[in-house]
Design a protein around this motif. Structure first.
Motif, short mmCIF file in Angstrom:
data_model
loop_
_atom_site.label_atom_id
_atom_site.label_comp_id
_atom_site.label_asym_id
_atom_site.label_seq_id
_atom_site.Cartn_x
_atom_site.Cartn_y
_atom_site.Cartn_z
N LEU A 76 6.59 65.93 35.10
CA LEU A 76 6.56 67.17 35.90
C LEU A 76 7.62 68.11 35.37
O LEU A 76 8.76 67.70 35.14
CB LEU A 76 6.86 66.83 37.37
N THR A 77 7.28 69.37 35.15
CA THR A 77 8.26 70.31 34.61
C THR A 77 8.57 71.48 35.55
O THR A 77 9.66 72.04 35.48
CB THR A 77 7.78 70.89 33.28
N LEU A 78 7.64 71.87 36.41
CA LEU A 78 7.89 73.03 37.27
C LEU A 78 7.06 72.95 38.53
O LEU A 78 5.87 72.62 38.49
CB LEU A 78 7.54 74.33 36.51
N GLN A 87 13.40 65.25 41.66
CA GLN A 87 14.66 65.29 40.92
C GLN A 87 15.71 66.18 41.60
O GLN A 87 16.89 66.15 41.24
CB GLN A 87 14.43 65.82 39.49
N PHE A 88 15.28 66.96 42.55
CA PHE A 88 16.12 68.03 43.09
C PHE A 88 17.32 67.51 43.89
O PHE A 88 18.46 67.92 43.66
CB PHE A 88 15.26 68.96 43.96
N ALA A 89 17.06 66.63 44.82
CA ALA A 89 18.13 66.18 45.71
C ALA A 89 19.23 65.45 44.96
O ALA A 89 20.43 65.66 45.22
CB ALA A 89 17.56 65.29 46.81
N ASP A 90 18.84 64.58 44.01
CA ASP A 90 19.86 63.84 43.25
C ASP A 90 20.76 64.79 42.48
O ASP A 90 21.99 64.61 42.46
CB ASP A 90 19.18 62.87 42.28
N ASN A 293 14.41 73.63 38.52
CA ASN A 293 13.11 73.03 38.19
C ASN A 293 13.28 71.56 37.80
O ASN A 293 14.38 71.12 37.47
CB ASN A 293 12.41 73.83 37.09
N PRO A 294 12.21 70.77 37.84
CA PRO A 294 12.34 69.32 37.59
C PRO A 294 12.94 68.97 36.24
O PRO A 294 13.77 68.04 36.15
CB PRO A 294 10.90 68.81 37.71
N LEU A 295 12.53 69.66 35.18
CA LEU A 295 13.08 69.35 33.86
C LEU A 295 14.57 69.66 33.82
O LEU A 295 15.37 68.85 33.32
CB LEU A 295 12.33 70.16 32.79
N ALA A 298 16.47 67.01 35.87
CA ALA A 298 16.53 65.70 35.22
C ALA A 298 17.61 65.66 34.15
O ALA A 298 18.38 64.69 34.05
CB ALA A 298 15.17 65.36 34.61
N VAL A 299 17.69 66.72 33.34
CA VAL A 299 18.71 66.79 32.29
C VAL A 299 20.09 66.97 32.90
O VAL A 299 21.06 66.27 32.54
CB VAL A 299 18.38 67.93 31.31
N ALA A 300 20.22 67.91 33.83
CA ALA A 300 21.53 68.24 34.39
C ALA A 300 22.12 67.08 35.19
O ALA A 300 23.34 66.91 35.23
CB ALA A 300 21.44 69.49 35.24
N THR A 301 21.27 66.29 35.83
CA THR A 301 21.77 65.12 36.55
C THR A 301 22.44 64.15 35.58
O THR A 301 23.52 63.60 35.87
CB THR A 301 20.63 64.41 37.29
N GLU A 302 21.85 63.98 34.41
CA GLU A 302 22.47 63.10 33.41
C GLU A 302 23.77 63.70 32.87
O GLU A 302 24.72 62.97 32.54
CB GLU A 302 21.50 62.82 32.27
N VAL A 303 23.83 65.03 32.76
CA VAL A 303 25.08 65.69 32.38
C VAL A 303 26.17 65.36 33.38
O VAL A 303 27.30 64.99 33.01
CB VAL A 303 24.87 67.21 32.27
#
Length: 404
Positions: A76-78, A87-90, A293-295, A298-303
């Motif tokens: 999912l990307t958008l 992915q939003f809440a995390d 957005n989901p993409l 997902a990336v920023a959570t790992e950052v």
């Protein structure tokens, strides 16, 4: 060197033919990258000492971040903010915890984060502080760089950024950077915020005097004014702490974040503040189709998780000490001054030797990429994954350039 290459001149000509000339890039055409290194279309490798103006704090194609992006691309990307995605809440929770704040408002670019901060501060001023309608003002600093939107350039003191883009947005008071007395005197009953970079990046990595940021914090608290810290370049490990404000034990009311938050993969920015500040917004009053957005999440959570380990802050501290020691050894040998903190440095080259642009061109010929600013000043901001050997190599190449 450039004239001897096969594909680079053609690619540069094509870029100049089809794009507006709002940038003046070095004559290098990059085709791939890994870690601290870039490779151009002719196969030549360069040590990246700019890191996308700190957008690439974790280096090019960090495996953890690339894996997160790949996994999310397959799912999912958008969705837009009309719906909630998984992915939003995390992301919002983990970033809020990293910042020590209650709430996060995700956006895309640094300029969007700044615009959001301005809007929130004004609304807070009217609804919470009780400023008369239409009278809110924000105190900012000379030499600032917060972006290039019409509102933001309205309070820029850089004529290249500001000239011929008027009429300008009112509501800002500009004071000298680092001058606490001037800042305090500029605050009146209609002031809703002080907006500052804890270290001014575009100005040449200018570090304020010791005690300035704690003084700003104290004055803002005493005068019931929000302290907004633009940590878009200085934050997320660049200076050796999670935030540049941390070096002096200062916690602003609002963090503006961006650049490195997207891991060098997608544009991600965010505003972080407590409920009494960000809570003034209601549905329909501010937003962004792609923000959060989901993409991106997902990336920023790992950052955020990479930063939560403390590894990159330690690397910036330890390797930054090595970088600055090497650079200081060149003062009097072509350098007039060195400023900065962590893996971030501003270097003033003797203008009698060369301009900053010329120095960066000569460094590029030696396989090191950096960026000039304001005449004879250049900036170094290597990825936080750089090694001791690579730092020594960069300093040696600079020494050779200065020696002619």
């Amino acid at each position: 060197m450039i004239d001897d290459m096969l594909r680079t001149p053609e690619a540069i000509r094509d870029a100049e033919r089809w794009t507006a000339h709002n940038y003046h890039p070095l004559p290098v055409v990059i085709s791939s990258a890994e870690g601290s290194w870039l490779t151009d279309v002719d196969g030549r490798r360069y040590l990246d000492c700019l890191a996308g103006y700190s957008a690439l704090n974790f280096g090019h194609r960090h495996p953890t971040l690339i894996a997160a992006a790949h996994a999310q691309l397959d799912r999912l990307t958008l969705t837009s903010r009309a719906f909630v995605h998984d992915q939003f809440a995390d992301f919002c929770r983990e970033l809020a915890e990293l910042c020590g704040k209650d709430l996060v408002l995700p956006m895309n670019t640094g300029a969007e984060a700044v615009e959001t901060g301005i809007k929130v501060a004004r609304k807070w001023g009217y609804q919470v502080k009780g400023v008369a309608p239409g009278m809110a003002n924000i105190v900012v600093a000379e030499g600032n760089f917060h972006g290039r939107t019409t509102t933001i350039v309205s309070f820029s003191t850089d004529e290249d950024a500001r000239a011929d883009f008027g009429p300008y947005t009112p509501g800002f008071t500009v004071v000298p950077y680092g001058d606490l007395a001037a800042l305090s005197a500029a605050i009146d009953e209609n002031t809703v915020a002080v907006l500052l970079e804890p270290i001014q990046g575009e100005q040449g990595v200018v570090v304020p005097p010791e005690g300035y940021l704690p003084g700003v914090r104290r004055v803002c608290t005493e005068r019931n004014v929000l302290f907004i810290a633009d940590e878009i370049q200085s934050g997320l490990g660049r200076t050796g702490d999670t935030f540049a404000c941390d070096h002096e034990g200062v916690t602003p009311d609002m963090y503006l974040l961006g650049k490195a938050l997207g891991g060098g993969i997608v544009p991600v920015s965010a505003v972080a503040a407590n409920t009494d500040v960000l809570g003034v917004l209601r549905p329909g009053q501010h937003g962004s189709t792609f923000g959060g957005n989901p993409l991106a999440c997902a990336v920023a959570t790992e950052v955020v998780r990479l930063l939560a380990t403390g590894e990159f802050q330690r690397r910036s501290t330890e390797l930054g000490a090595r970088l600055h020691a090497g650079l200081r050894s060149l003062v009097g040998r072509g350098l007039l001054a060195v400023r900065g903190r962590g893996l971030w440095a501003g270097l003033d080259i003797d203008p009698a030797l060369m301009s900053g642009r010329e120095a960066c061109e000569r460094l590029a010929e030696r396989g090191v990429l950096a960026k000039d600013t304001h005449g004879s000043t250049i900036r170094l901001a290597p990825p936080l994954v750089i090694t001791e050997e690579e730092i020594d190599h960069a300093v040696a190449q600079l020494a050779a350039v200065l020696a002619g």
